[in-house]
Design a protein around this motif. Structure first.
Motif, mmCIF file in Angstrom:
data_model
loop_
_atom_site.group_PDB
_atom_site.id
_atom_site.type_symbol
_atom_site.label_atom_id
_atom_site.label_comp_id
_atom_site.label_asym_id
_atom_site.label_seq_id
_atom_site.Cartn_x
_atom_site.Cartn_y
_atom_site.Cartn_z
ATOM 1 N N ASP A 47 0.954 -1.267 -0.064
ATOM 2 C CA ASP A 47 0.133 0.072 -0.168
ATOM 3 C C ASP A 47 0.942 1.059 -0.055
ATOM 4 O O ASP A 47 2.031 1.311 0.405
ATOM 5 C CB ASP A 47 -0.831 -0.072 1.386
ATOM 6 C CG ASP A 47 -2.150 0.691 1.052
ATOM 7 O OD1 ASP A 47 -2.515 1.067 -0.205
ATOM 8 O OD2 ASP A 47 -2.927 0.550 1.930
ATOM 9 N N GLU A 48 0.343 2.234 -0.743
ATOM 10 C CA GLU A 48 1.033 3.627 -0.610
ATOM 11 C C GLU A 48 2.451 3.430 -1.166
ATOM 12 O O GLU A 48 3.601 4.066 -0.721
ATOM 13 C CB GLU A 48 1.210 4.136 0.698
ATOM 14 C CG GLU A 48 0.027 4.371 1.560
ATOM 15 C CD GLU A 48 -0.869 5.731 1.170
ATOM 16 O OE1 GLU A 48 -0.151 6.518 0.978
ATOM 17 O OE2 GLU A 48 -2.058 5.590 1.001
ATOM 18 N N ILE A 49 2.752 2.929 -2.284
ATOM 19 C CA ILE A 49 3.986 2.468 -2.735
ATOM 20 C C ILE A 49 4.819 3.667 -3.182
ATOM 21 O O ILE A 49 6.075 3.652 -3.206
ATOM 22 C CB ILE A 49 3.740 1.723 -4.267
ATOM 23 C CG1 ILE A 49 5.147 1.234 -4.695
ATOM 24 C CG2 ILE A 49 3.203 2.587 -5.246
ATOM 25 C CD1 ILE A 49 5.310 -0.228 -4.577
ATOM 26 N N HIS A 50 4.079 5.027 -3.265
ATOM 27 C CA HIS A 50 5.084 6.337 -3.532
ATOM 28 C C HIS A 50 5.628 6.644 -2.540
ATOM 29 O O HIS A 50 6.525 7.539 -2.693
ATOM 30 C CB HIS A 50 3.914 7.158 -4.172
ATOM 31 C CG HIS A 50 2.629 7.455 -3.147
ATOM 32 N ND1 HIS A 50 1.583 6.602 -3.232
ATOM 33 C CD2 HIS A 50 2.444 8.370 -2.028
ATOM 34 C CE1 HIS A 50 0.832 7.106 -2.187
ATOM 35 N NE2 HIS A 50 1.298 8.207 -1.673
ATOM 36 N N LYS A 51 5.290 6.119 -1.296
ATOM 37 C CA LYS A 51 6.053 6.542 0.029
ATOM 38 C C LYS A 51 7.612 5.531 -0.041
ATOM 39 O O LYS A 51 8.319 5.770 0.869
ATOM 40 C CB LYS A 51 5.229 5.991 1.187
ATOM 41 C CG LYS A 51 4.065 7.063 1.382
ATOM 42 C CD LYS A 51 4.460 8.188 1.579
ATOM 43 C CE LYS A 51 3.093 9.113 1.855
ATOM 44 N NZ LYS A 51 2.174 8.492 3.086
ATOM 45 N N ALA A 52 7.533 4.751 -1.122
ATOM 46 C CA ALA A 52 8.931 3.901 -1.021
ATOM 47 C C ALA A 52 10.009 4.543 -1.689
ATOM 48 O O ALA A 52 9.695 5.121 -2.714
ATOM 49 C CB ALA A 52 8.500 2.442 -1.430
ATOM 50 N N ASP A 53 11.311 4.323 -1.305
ATOM 51 C CA ASP A 53 12.331 4.842 -2.153
ATOM 52 C C ASP A 53 12.470 3.983 -3.221
ATOM 53 O O ASP A 53 12.740 2.617 -3.416
ATOM 54 C CB ASP A 53 13.652 4.834 -0.994
ATOM 55 C CG ASP A 53 13.713 5.716 0.134
ATOM 56 O OD1 ASP A 53 12.942 6.819 -0.104
ATOM 57 O OD2 ASP A 53 14.386 5.433 1.094
ATOM 58 N N ASN A 54 12.954 4.549 -4.377
ATOM 59 C CA ASN A 54 13.127 3.827 -5.590
ATOM 60 C C ASN A 54 12.192 2.745 -6.164
ATOM 61 O O ASN A 54 12.522 1.729 -6.414
ATOM 62 C CB ASN A 54 14.632 3.377 -5.463
ATOM 63 C CG ASN A 54 15.752 4.412 -5.417
ATOM 64 O OD1 ASN A 54 15.659 5.412 -6.042
ATOM 65 N ND2 ASN A 54 16.491 4.243 -4.194
ATOM 66 N N PHE A 55 10.982 3.176 -5.784
ATOM 67 C CA PHE A 55 9.915 2.024 -5.804
ATOM 68 C C PHE A 55 9.820 1.362 -7.327
ATOM 69 O O PHE A 55 9.684 0.020 -7.427
ATOM 70 C CB PHE A 55 8.387 2.664 -5.574
ATOM 71 C CG PHE A 55 7.747 3.590 -6.643
ATOM 72 C CD1 PHE A 55 7.220 3.017 -7.638
ATOM 73 C CD2 PHE A 55 7.976 4.819 -6.715
ATOM 74 C CE1 PHE A 55 6.460 3.959 -8.591
ATOM 75 C CE2 PHE A 55 7.539 5.518 -7.514
ATOM 76 C CZ PHE A 55 6.731 5.169 -8.658
ATOM 77 N N ALA A 56 10.153 2.071 -8.269
ATOM 78 C CA ALA A 56 9.887 1.781 -9.648
ATOM 79 C C ALA A 56 11.400 0.725 -9.751
ATOM 80 O O ALA A 56 11.076 -0.419 -10.233
ATOM 81 C CB ALA A 56 10.274 2.853 -10.552
ATOM 82 N N LEU A 57 12.412 0.923 -9.483
ATOM 83 C CA LEU A 57 13.436 -0.135 -9.419
ATOM 84 C C LEU A 57 13.126 -1.317 -8.481
ATOM 85 O O LEU A 57 13.628 -2.364 -8.957
ATOM 86 C CB LEU A 57 14.770 0.779 -9.208
ATOM 87 C CG LEU A 57 16.086 -0.115 -9.039
ATOM 88 C CD1 LEU A 57 16.350 -0.837 -10.505
ATOM 89 C CD2 LEU A 57 17.308 0.849 -8.766
ATOM 90 N N GLU A 58 12.853 -1.001 -7.390
ATOM 91 C CA GLU A 58 12.350 -2.008 -6.619
ATOM 92 C C GLU A 58 11.355 -3.138 -7.231
ATOM 93 O O GLU A 58 11.608 -4.367 -7.179
ATOM 94 C CB GLU A 58 12.038 -1.549 -5.041
ATOM 95 C CG GLU A 58 12.994 -0.858 -4.474
ATOM 96 C CD GLU A 58 13.940 -1.678 -3.867
ATOM 97 O OE1 GLU A 58 13.659 -2.817 -3.310
ATOM 98 O OE2 GLU A 58 15.292 -1.505 -4.311
ATOM 99 N N LEU A 59 10.460 -2.685 -7.730
ATOM 100 C CA LEU A 59 9.419 -3.455 -8.191
ATOM 101 C C LEU A 59 10.208 -4.038 -9.565
ATOM 102 O O LEU A 59 9.623 -5.488 -9.740
ATOM 103 C CB LEU A 59 8.301 -2.522 -8.836
ATOM 104 C CG LEU A 59 7.291 -2.060 -7.718
ATOM 105 C CD1 LEU A 59 6.122 -0.953 -8.337
ATOM 106 C CD2 LEU A 59 6.418 -3.188 -6.863
ATOM 107 N N LYS A 60 10.741 -3.422 -10.279
ATOM 108 C CA LYS A 60 11.582 -4.132 -11.418
ATOM 109 C C LYS A 60 12.181 -5.455 -10.769
ATOM 110 O O LYS A 60 12.274 -6.709 -11.390
ATOM 111 C CB LYS A 60 12.253 -3.367 -12.022
ATOM 112 C CG LYS A 60 13.136 -3.872 -13.382
ATOM 113 C CD LYS A 60 14.162 -2.958 -13.810
ATOM 114 C CE LYS A 60 14.875 -3.501 -15.077
ATOM 115 N NZ LYS A 60 15.838 -4.527 -14.679
#
Length: 392
Positions: free
Chosen positions: A92-105
């Motif tokens: 939830d609230e993924i925009h609060k995570a650092d470097n979320f796009a790289l982490e999801l990749k």
């Protein structure tokens, strides 16, 4: 991890609403990476829980985390939970995570686990340095339709209607609905507190809660995602109030920029931020890299309840048109028209107004309709405004 699992177990132990939003049935559950974006308060947290529970996994196989309440990286959490036998990670609230796009990749490429995440509608997914579009399926959850409000508030679950059906059979539809409830009475309630599902937590405090949400969107999400200083956020807040006082058809960009005390280019950037955050609906604009390529035809607040909070003097024409747009835009292409108000799917012409609205402006146009507020049952090509609240 033990603390995260304990909090996740508490999350899943709480009651889950039985009513499912329109978006639930549109989701491809086979995807490994599913993103639900939307404005704060529209029900993303509930929806991702319902999506997770649809997999019918044991609770030990699922982990819910909120990205504003973690110390390790998302990929570290995913790797550890997968090693423990976990198969579904809900963020939830993924925009609060650092470097979320790289982490999801990283999770997508190297960890054998499904991921469902929610995030702010203001997220710059398409401009991210890490291309998630080839890996994730993104869905956007909008505010409640009039139909959904009725289903949640009164437990009257009526079917979604196709636009063609409304245009051809609106009288029969209105007469059928009248057997269930008084549509104008319920529509008034929707206008007062019906576009966000948190009305179930208390109708008297609804406007206070919505005002808090607007402030969080501006002070936290817009500020952090677009690197906007706090003093500039106050200008953006002022801009929202100025737009309340503007009649959409008489919109003057130069005057608006002058009143806000900013340049035209800065105004365009702020309009872009507000549209991405789902606080504004801009008709006729075309943005690229935060730059407006052409002048907007009309600008509205995104949904009808925002007028209750942001506008000291409610503008009925703007509110009617805002409602019409908010309901139609989900599944249809909507454009400004110089004859009438809106052209839908390049086929249908709509003029939106009060109950005494006439066909004078569009009487000679093919496939033209008057959408009238404060009308319970229409006639011919004059359709009650509230009926369009059943499009999703």
């Amino acid at each position: 991890m033990q603390k995260l699992i304990e909090l996740s177990n508490l999350y899943f132990s709480l009651p889950t609403p039985t009513f499912k939003r329109y978006l639930f049935d549109k989701i491809d559950f086979k995807s490994k990476l599913i993103g639900i974006l939307g404005q704060r308060g529209v029900g993303k947290t509930t929806l991702i829980k319902q999506v997770a529970q649809n997999y019918k996994l044991s609770q030990s196989k699922m982990l819910y985390i909120s990205a504003d309440n973690i110390t390790n990286s998302l990929s570290e959490i995913a790797i550890e939970f997968s090693a423990l036998g976990g198969t579904l990670l809900i963020i939830d609230e993924i925009h609060k995570a650092d470097n979320f796009a790289l982490e999801l990749k990283t999770i997508y490429d190297f960890v054998d686990i499904k991921v469902i995440f929610s995030g702010s509608s203001a997220l710059e997914i398409e401009n991210s340095k890490v291309d998630l579009s080839r890996r994730a399926l993104f869905y956007e959850l909008h505010s409640l339709s009039f139909r959904e409000f009725i289903a949640i508030k009164f437990e009257i679950d009526l079917p979604v209607l196709e636009l063609d059906n409304i245009l051809k059979n609106h009288q029969d539809i209105a007469n059928s609905v009248k057997k269930e409830f008084k549509p104008l009475e319920y529509f008034k309630l929707y206008q007062d507190f019906g576009t966000y599902p948190f009305f179930t937590e208390g109708e008297l405090g609804y406007n206070l809660r919505l005002n808090e949400i607007i402030n969080i969107i501006l002070d936290s999400e817009v500020a952090s995602i677009y690197n906007v200083d706090s003093d500039k956020i106050n200008i953006i807040r002022k801009l929202l109030h100025l737009l309340c006082a503007s009649v959409p058809v008489e919109l003057n960009i130069q005057n608006l920029a002058k009143e806000a005390g900013i340049s035209r280019n800065t105004l365009y950037s702020y309009l872009y931020y507000l549209q991405k955050a789902n606080l504004l609906e801009i008709i006729g604009a075309n943005f690229k890299n935060k730059k407006l390529l052409n002048k907007p035809d009309k600008i509205y607040l995104e949904n009808i309840n925002l007028y209750n909070i942001l506008c000291s003097d409610k503008n009925s024409p703007s509110m009617r048109e805002s409602f019409f747009i908010s309901q139609v835009k989900i599944y249809h292409d909507l454009k400004h028209s110089n004859i009438g108000d809106f052209k839908v799917d390049d086929t249908y012409l709509f003029e939106v107004g009060g109950k005494n609205k006439k066909f004078k402006q569009i009487k000679d146009e093919k496939n033209s309709y008057v959408v009238a507020d404060d009308v319970e049952i229409g006639f011919g090509n004059k359709i009650p405004l509230w009926v369009f609240g059943f499009l999703y």
